[in-house]
Design a protein around this motif. Structure first.
Motif, PDB file in Angstrom:
ATOM      1  N   ASN A 221       0.827  -1.207   0.000  1.00 47.66           N
ATOM      2  CA  ASN A 221       0.000   0.000   0.000  1.00 47.66           C
ATOM      3  C   ASN A 221       0.862   1.257   0.000  1.00 47.66           C
ATOM      4  O   ASN A 221       0.612   2.204  -0.759  1.00 47.66           O
ATOM      5  N   ARG A 222       1.872   1.265   0.860  1.00 42.08           N
ATOM      6  CA  ARG A 222       2.732   2.447   0.940  1.00 42.08           C
ATOM      7  C   ARG A 222       3.505   2.648  -0.364  1.00 42.08           C
ATOM      8  O   ARG A 222       3.678   3.785  -0.828  1.00 42.08           O
ATOM      9  N   GLN A 223       3.961   1.562  -0.966  1.00 38.27           N
ATOM     10  CA  GLN A 223       4.683   1.682  -2.233  1.00 38.27           C
ATOM     11  C   GLN A 223       3.817   2.338  -3.304  1.00 38.27           C
ATOM     12  O   GLN A 223       4.285   3.205  -4.057  1.00 38.27           O
ATOM     13  N   ARG A 224       2.553   1.928  -3.380  1.00 33.51           N
ATOM     14  CA  ARG A 224       1.658   2.503  -4.386  1.00 33.51           C
ATOM     15  C   ARG A 224       1.408   3.985  -4.120  1.00 33.51           C
ATOM     16  O   ARG A 224       1.410   4.810  -5.039  1.00 33.51           O
ATOM     17  N   LEU A 225       1.214   4.325  -2.853  1.00 29.34           N
ATOM     18  CA  LEU A 225       0.984   5.728  -2.518  1.00 29.34           C
ATOM     19  C   LEU A 225       2.217   6.585  -2.792  1.00 29.34           C
ATOM     20  O   LEU A 225       2.112   7.704  -3.310  1.00 29.34           O
TER      21      LEU A 225
ATOM     22  N   LEU B  32      -5.884   0.447  10.530  1.00 31.00           N
ATOM     23  CA  LEU B  32      -6.305   1.795  10.154  1.00 31.00           C
ATOM     24  C   LEU B  32      -5.469   2.837  10.885  1.00 31.00           C
ATOM     25  O   LEU B  32      -4.958   3.784  10.272  1.00 31.00           O
ATOM     26  N   HIS B  33      -5.302   2.675  12.190  1.00 31.10           N
ATOM     27  CA  HIS B  33      -4.566   3.676  12.967  1.00 31.10           C
ATOM     28  C   HIS B  33      -3.100   3.735  12.537  1.00 31.10           C
ATOM     29  O   HIS B  33      -2.534   4.820  12.366  1.00 31.10           O
ATOM     30  N   SER B  34      -2.481   2.564  12.334  1.00 28.01           N
ATOM     31  CA  SER B  34      -1.069   2.557  11.945  1.00 28.01           C
ATOM     32  C   SER B  34      -0.886   3.091  10.528  1.00 28.01           C
ATOM     33  O   SER B  34       0.054   3.849  10.251  1.00 28.01           O
ATOM     34  N   SER B  35      -1.797   2.731   9.614  1.00 38.44           N
ATOM     35  CA  SER B  35      -1.683   3.208   8.235  1.00 38.44           C
ATOM     36  C   SER B  35      -1.908   4.713   8.161  1.00 38.44           C
ATOM     37  O   SER B  35      -1.219   5.420   7.414  1.00 38.44           O
ATOM     38  N   ALA B  36      -2.865   5.204   8.940  1.00 39.47           N
ATOM     39  CA  ALA B  36      -3.124   6.644   8.932  1.00 39.47           C
ATOM     40  C   ALA B  36      -1.889   7.417   9.384  1.00 39.47           C
ATOM     41  O   ALA B  36      -1.549   8.465   8.818  1.00 39.47           O
ATOM     42  N   ALA B  37      -1.207   6.898  10.396  1.00 40.21           N
ATOM     43  CA  ALA B  37       0.010   7.562  10.864  1.00 40.21           C
ATOM     44  C   ALA B  37       1.101   7.524   9.797  1.00 40.21           C
ATOM     45  O   ALA B  37       1.792   8.523   9.552  1.00 40.21           O
ATOM     46  N   GLN B  38       1.249   6.370   9.132  1.00 39.99           N
ATOM     47  CA  GLN B  38       2.284   6.240   8.105  1.00 39.99           C
ATOM     48  C   GLN B  38       1.975   7.087   6.866  1.00 39.99           C
ATOM     49  O   GLN B  38       2.882   7.599   6.212  1.00 39.99           O
ATOM     50  N   PHE B  39       0.683   7.210   6.543  1.00 40.16           N
ATOM     51  CA  PHE B  39       0.300   7.903   5.313  1.00 40.16           C
ATOM     52  C   PHE B  39       0.167   9.414   5.494  1.00 40.16           C
ATOM     53  O   PHE B  39      -0.058  10.132   4.521  1.00 40.16           O
ATOM     54  N   ARG B  40       0.297   9.898   6.735  1.00 40.39           N
ATOM     55  CA  ARG B  40       0.066  11.324   6.976  1.00 40.39           C
ATOM     56  C   ARG B  40       0.992  12.188   6.129  1.00 40.39           C
ATOM     57  O   ARG B  40       0.584  13.201   5.564  1.00 40.39           O
ATOM     58  N   GLU B  41       2.243  11.780   6.019  1.00 42.61           N
ATOM     59  CA  GLU B  41       3.198  12.571   5.230  1.00 42.61           C
ATOM     60  C   GLU B  41       2.900  12.498   3.738  1.00 42.61           C
ATOM     61  O   GLU B  41       3.396  13.322   2.958  1.00 42.61           O
ATOM     62  N   LEU B  42       2.076  11.519   3.329  1.00 42.71           N
ATOM     63  CA  LEU B  42       1.706  11.381   1.921  1.00 42.71           C
ATOM     64  C   LEU B  42       0.415  12.130   1.600  1.00 42.71           C
ATOM     65  O   LEU B  42      -0.073  12.074   0.468  1.00 42.71           O
ATOM     66  N   ASP B  43      -0.120  12.815   2.597  1.00 46.46           N
ATOM     67  CA  ASP B  43      -1.260  13.715   2.398  1.00 46.46           C
ATOM     68  C   ASP B  43      -2.483  12.989   1.835  1.00 46.46           C
ATOM     69  O   ASP B  43      -3.057  13.390   0.818  1.00 46.46           O
ATOM     70  N   VAL B  44      -2.886  11.911   2.508  1.00 52.36           N
ATOM     71  CA  VAL B  44      -4.125  11.215   2.144  1.00 52.36           C
ATOM     72  C   VAL B  44      -5.296  11.996   2.726  1.00 52.36           C
ATOM     73  O   VAL B  44      -5.358  12.242   3.930  1.00 52.36           O
ATOM     74  N   ALA B  45      -6.233  12.389   1.874  1.00 51.86           N
ATOM     75  CA  ALA B  45      -7.326  13.259   2.311  1.00 51.86           C
ATOM     76  C   ALA B  45      -8.410  12.502   3.066  1.00 51.86           C
ATOM     77  O   ALA B  45      -8.963  13.013   4.043  1.00 51.86           O
ATOM     78  N   LEU B  46      -8.754  11.286   2.608  1.00 54.72           N
ATOM     79  CA  LEU B  46      -9.857  10.536   3.207  1.00 54.72           C
ATOM     80  C   LEU B  46      -9.581   9.041   3.146  1.00 54.72           C
ATOM     81  O   LEU B  46      -9.007   8.544   2.165  1.00 54.72           O
TER      82      LEU B  46
ATOM     83  N   THR C 237      -9.896  10.510  18.137  1.00 55.33           N
ATOM     84  CA  THR C 237      -8.676  10.199  18.888  1.00 55.33           C
ATOM     85  C   THR C 237      -7.435  10.205  18.007  1.00 55.33           C
ATOM     86  O   THR C 237      -6.370  10.677  18.417  1.00 55.33           O
ATOM     87  N   HIS C 238      -7.575   9.694  16.775  1.00 55.05           N
ATOM     88  CA  HIS C 238      -6.407   9.554  15.901  1.00 55.05           C
ATOM     89  C   HIS C 238      -6.413  10.542  14.734  1.00 55.05           C
ATOM     90  O   HIS C 238      -5.527  10.485  13.880  1.00 55.05           O
ATOM     91  N   ASN C 239      -7.412  11.407  14.681  1.00 57.16           N
ATOM     92  CA  ASN C 239      -7.476  12.454  13.656  1.00 57.16           C
ATOM     93  C   ASN C 239      -7.461  11.877  12.240  1.00 57.16           C
ATOM     94  O   ASN C 239      -6.776  12.382  11.344  1.00 57.16           O
ATOM     95  N   VAL C 240      -8.228  10.804  12.030  1.00 64.00           N
ATOM     96  CA  VAL C 240      -8.335  10.164  10.720  1.00 64.00           C
ATOM     97  C   VAL C 240      -9.633  10.625  10.056  1.00 64.00           C
ATOM     98  O   VAL C 240     -10.711  10.514  10.651  1.00 64.00           O
ATOM     99  N   ALA C 241      -9.537  11.136   8.845  1.00 67.85           N
ATOM    100  CA  ALA C 241     -10.726  11.586   8.111  1.00 67.85           C
ATOM    101  C   ALA C 241     -11.380  10.390   7.424  1.00 67.85           C
ATOM    102  O   ALA C 241     -10.735   9.682   6.646  1.00 67.85           O
ATOM    103  N   ILE C 242     -12.671  10.170   7.703  1.00 67.26           N
ATOM    104  CA  ILE C 242     -13.382   8.972   7.258  1.00 67.26           C
ATOM    105  C   ILE C 242     -14.489   9.341   6.272  1.00 67.26           C
ATOM    106  O   ILE C 242     -15.299  10.235   6.535  1.00 67.26           O
ATOM    107  N   MET C 243     -14.521   8.623   5.148  1.00 68.75           N
ATOM    108  CA  MET C 243     -15.663   8.686   4.240  1.00 68.75           C
ATOM    109  C   MET C 243     -16.380   7.338   4.298  1.00 68.75           C
ATOM    110  O   MET C 243     -15.781   6.302   4.005  1.00 68.75           O
ATOM    111  N   LEU C 244     -17.643   7.356   4.681  1.00 67.90           N
ATOM    112  CA  LEU C 244     -18.408   6.116   4.757  1.00 67.90           C
ATOM    113  C   LEU C 244     -19.043   5.796   3.407  1.00 67.90           C
ATOM    114  O   LEU C 244     -19.380   6.683   2.630  1.00 67.90           O
ATOM    115  N   ASP C 245     -19.212   4.497   3.166  1.00 68.65           N
ATOM    116  CA  ASP C 245     -19.850   4.021   1.939  1.00 68.65           C
ATOM    117  C   ASP C 245     -20.828   2.909   2.290  1.00 68.65           C
ATOM    118  O   ASP C 245     -22.026   3.137   2.448  1.00 68.65           O
ATOM    119  N   GLU C 246     -20.333   1.693   2.478  1.00 71.42           N
ATOM    120  CA  GLU C 246     -21.218   0.547   2.689  1.00 71.42           C
ATOM    121  C   GLU C 246     -22.046   0.654   3.964  1.00 71.42           C
ATOM    122  O   GLU C 246     -23.115   0.039   4.059  1.00 71.42           O
TER     123      GLU C 246
END
Length: 397
Positions: A182-186, A211-225, A244-253
């Protein structure tokens, strides 16, 4: 009134579409053509078991239980605009006592609205504005074109996709369970397209810890949602991730109706929502949810179901001719997936500009008709004979 014609369309795709939960190689839609005297309406639904628990077979079974004669009489009992307002406020009448699933409702309602708009001598977008009433945004000057958000699934390498598709403004990236991949693709996307707004969609395949670990790792990659990364209905976990973790969530299903949207909003579980016509139960329920989101100030992403084949595409265009201001708009890939069309004229996607053009509608209703290519997919639903065994085109990864 003639009996509705039903078509179970499983059309091979030119290329597969793969995400974190499923691999799709054919369309999986039910089409309906229903003539009420001189007014013929068409509809489509695209049921997905992992979204609403429905399948094409369950939709076909529910269609058998609907009294279309009574429904036709109800639709003919009022002025077509007034009847549409009744549908908007009260829903479809003459449905089985236990109700039907969202996709069955979407299918029948779309055909009814198409025929009512034709009876009213209006394009569907203008008809919807009359039905929704004073809240309809008819006074707004809608854009002549809408930029589309492309979707990069797991079947395609990043560099080739960016070179060929040339996304503008925003991109949705499907992710799997492998954090390193995932990180490689981003990182590859950010190297080649540093300014794109990025939305990532693991399709409910992650745990809260991932989710929490990926959000922390992806923060520098500027993932919006992050779109629906956890199992469906994980509202408390989403609330915790946001607050708590400041993760922006878009719901779908997790959002498939006005009531589930209200529940997610009250739970503080989302920063945006992806609305798709079929999973929400049809055009009118989707319009209600858009109206509610706009009142709350909640961003709406107008999505599509993978491998829609006809009327759903036209209905999506009708919504774009009524509302604007979406966070993102998908266009689907019917022009890339399929060599033959189930409907004409088929809405066009401007691949050079990555846009959907919105000319002023002139054709009545959806403005389209089913083509003879649907005939091999015809299904008999007027008896109790067993339905054909499903072709398992949606495989768990």
């Amino acid at each position: 009134m003639t009996r509705p014609e039903v078509f179970l369309v499983r059309q091979p795709m030119a290329s597969p579409f793969i995400h974190g939960a499923h691999r799709r190689q054919t369309s999986d839609s039910v089409l309906l053509r229903w003539a009420r005297g001189p007014y013929t309406g068409i509809g489509e639904c695209a049921p997905r078991r992992y979204v609403t628990g429905e399948t094409c077979e369950s939709v076909l079974g529910e269609l058998r239980s609907i009294d279309f004669d009574t429904l036709a009489r109800a639709l003919a009992s009022e002025d077509p605009i007034d009847r549409g307002r009744t549908l908007y406020e009260q829903g479809l009448s003459s449905l089985p006592e236990g109700g039907v699933g969202n996709n069955t409702r979407c299918l029948v309602e779309m055909a009814a609205l198409d025929s009512l708009a034709r009876q009213a001598q209006l394009p569907l977008s203008a008809y919807l504005q009359g039905v929704i009433g004073p809240d309809a945004p008819a006074h707004r000057a809608l854009p002549a074109a809408v930029n589309i958000t492309q979707v990069l699934d797991l079947s395609q390498p990043v560099q080739a996709f960016l070179e060929q598709r040339k996304p503008r403004h925003s991109l949705k990236l499907k992710l799997a369970s492998d954090p390193h991949a995932n990180r490689q693709r981003l990182e590859a996307i950010r190297t080649l397209e540093p300014t794109l707004a990025l939305y990532v969609d693991p399709n409910m395949s992650w745990s809260p810890e991932q989710l929490h670990s990926s959000a922390a790792q992806f923060r520098e990659l500027d993932v919006a949602l992050f779109e629906e990364p956890l199992p469906q209905g994980s509202l408390e976990e989403y609330r915790r991730a946001r607050l708590t973790h400041n993760v922006a969530i878009m719901l779908d299903e997790s959002v498939t109706s006005p009531s589930t949207l209200e529940r997610a909003w009250q739970c503080e579980a989302l920063d945006a929502v992806n609305l798709r016509i079929a999973k929400c139960g049809g055009l009118l329920a989707t319009a209600k949810m858009i109206e509610q989101c706009f009142r709350w100030g909640l961003p709406v992403y107008l999505g599509v179901q993978v491998a829609e084949v006809g009327p759903l595409i036209a209905a999506h265009r009708a919504l774009l001719s009524v509302y604007d201001g979406f966070l993102g708009v998908e266009a689907g890939q019917h022009d890339r997936f399929f060599d033959v069309t189930m409907m004409e004229p088929m809405p066009v996607i401007d691949r050079q500009q990555n846009a959907i053009h919105l000319p002023v509608p002139t054709q009545l209703g959806l403005g389209c008709a089913l083509t003879p290519h649907v005939l091999p997919f015809h299904c008999a639903t007027d008896d109790a004979s067993p339905l054909n065994n499903p072709l398992h085109m949606e495989r768990a990864r």
